[in-house]
Design an enzyme around this catalytic site. Sequence first.
Site, PDB file in Angstrom:
ATOM      1  N   CYS A 196     -11.104   2.237  11.641  1.00  0.00           N
ATOM      2  CA  CYS A 196     -11.122   3.481  10.879  1.00  0.00           C
ATOM      3  C   CYS A 196     -12.573   3.913  10.697  1.00  0.00           C
ATOM      4  CB  CYS A 196     -10.473   3.215   9.518  1.00  0.00           C
ATOM      5  SG  CYS A 196     -10.495   4.636   8.400  1.00  0.00           S
ATOM      6  N   CYS A 241     -12.448   9.726  14.711  1.00  0.00           N
ATOM      7  CA  CYS A 241     -11.358   9.358  13.800  1.00  0.00           C
ATOM      8  C   CYS A 241     -10.318   8.730  14.703  1.00  0.00           C
ATOM      9  CB  CYS A 241     -10.772  10.573  13.090  1.00  0.00           C
ATOM     10  SG  CYS A 241      -9.238  10.189  12.200  1.00  0.00           S
TER      11      CYS A 241
HETATM   12  N1  DGL Z   1      -8.128   6.797  11.124  1.00  0.00           N
HETATM   13  C1  DGL Z   1      -9.144   7.064  10.192  1.00  0.00           C
HETATM   14  C2  DGL Z   1     -10.510   7.315  10.762  1.00  0.00           C
HETATM   15  O1  DGL Z   1     -10.814   6.809  11.824  1.00  0.00           O
HETATM   16  C3  DGL Z   1      -8.846   7.780   8.917  1.00  0.00           C
HETATM   17  C4  DGL Z   1      -7.940   8.938   8.924  1.00  0.00           C
HETATM   18  C5  DGL Z   1      -7.588   9.288   7.494  1.00  0.00           C
HETATM   19  O2  DGL Z   1      -6.947   8.471   6.851  1.00  0.00           O
HETATM   20  O3  DGL Z   1      -7.994  10.371   7.032  1.00  0.00           O
HETATM   21  O4  DGL Z   1     -11.334   7.959  10.157  1.00  0.00           O
END
Ligand code: DGL
Length: 281
Positions: free
Chosen positions: A69, A202
């Site tokens: 993440c 993301c």
């Molecule tokens: N998958 C996450 C990232 O890489 C976060 C997405 C979220 O929960 O807003 O930032």
Amino acid sequence: MIGVFDSGLGGLTILRALKARFPAQAFVYLGDQANAPFGDRSSAEIVAFTRAGVTRLFERGARLVVLGCNTATAVALRTLQRDWLPTSGYAGVNVLGIVAPTVEAATQTPFSVTTPQYPQKNNREILGVFGTTRTIASGVYPEEIWKRCPRATVVQQACPELAAAIEAARPRAELAGIVAEAVDAMQAQLGPRRLDRAILGCTHFSLVEELFAARLPAGARILSQPEVVADSLEDYLARHPEYAGSGAAGLQLFTTGDPEAVSRAASIFWPAAGRFASARS
Ligand code: DGL
């Protein structure tokens, strides 16, 4: 055992690449769907959710946890590594993020090198970073890229609704519309200049990489974050064999949300993912 943590489904893109790269490894995944999306949360919330998630993965037997993440990496990683881990009571464990390997790949420079090197300093590429509101606001990508490639152009575009729409398994056409808006907004920032490379900063966005590819201008390449994270972990495990594990291969998937709904949504993006169990039991 290696743990992978994300707010939700996005970290599956990292997990899938790691699983392919290390087929003999045991993995445990946690999606924090009860608190997703993280992208507009406060720093304190993101740190608290990430710490709780990492703790759950340690409790399930992970020794090394990869934050799949960007938001958690940008906002919480340093605090967890510096302030929490040393006093957490867990020994022989570590937490890694995914921004550093991505910056290394984008700049062709090791993260430990923080000054421009020849020939990287002459890199005049135009890089576009798509991310959540918090990742973009942190400025981590332009900051870290410019340290190593000061002549590169880095533009950023937040896509505040996309992670939640993916998490809710919204129809493809709706996801394509959100992606198109984000790509067009980035292109508007660039005017007549052409993007060379896009960083999907993301992990949720990598689940719809083909929608980005279809909308980006011809010739713009997408830097594959899951692949560069796998490359980086391969290098890390060679230097830290204590985390490589010796158990049998395996994959356990947990969610803090509704396992039925999460399993269904995950199967849209990764049909072979398998079923999620509740992290609460
Ligand atoms: N998958 C996450 C990232 O890489 C976060 C997405 C979220 O929960 O807003 O930032």
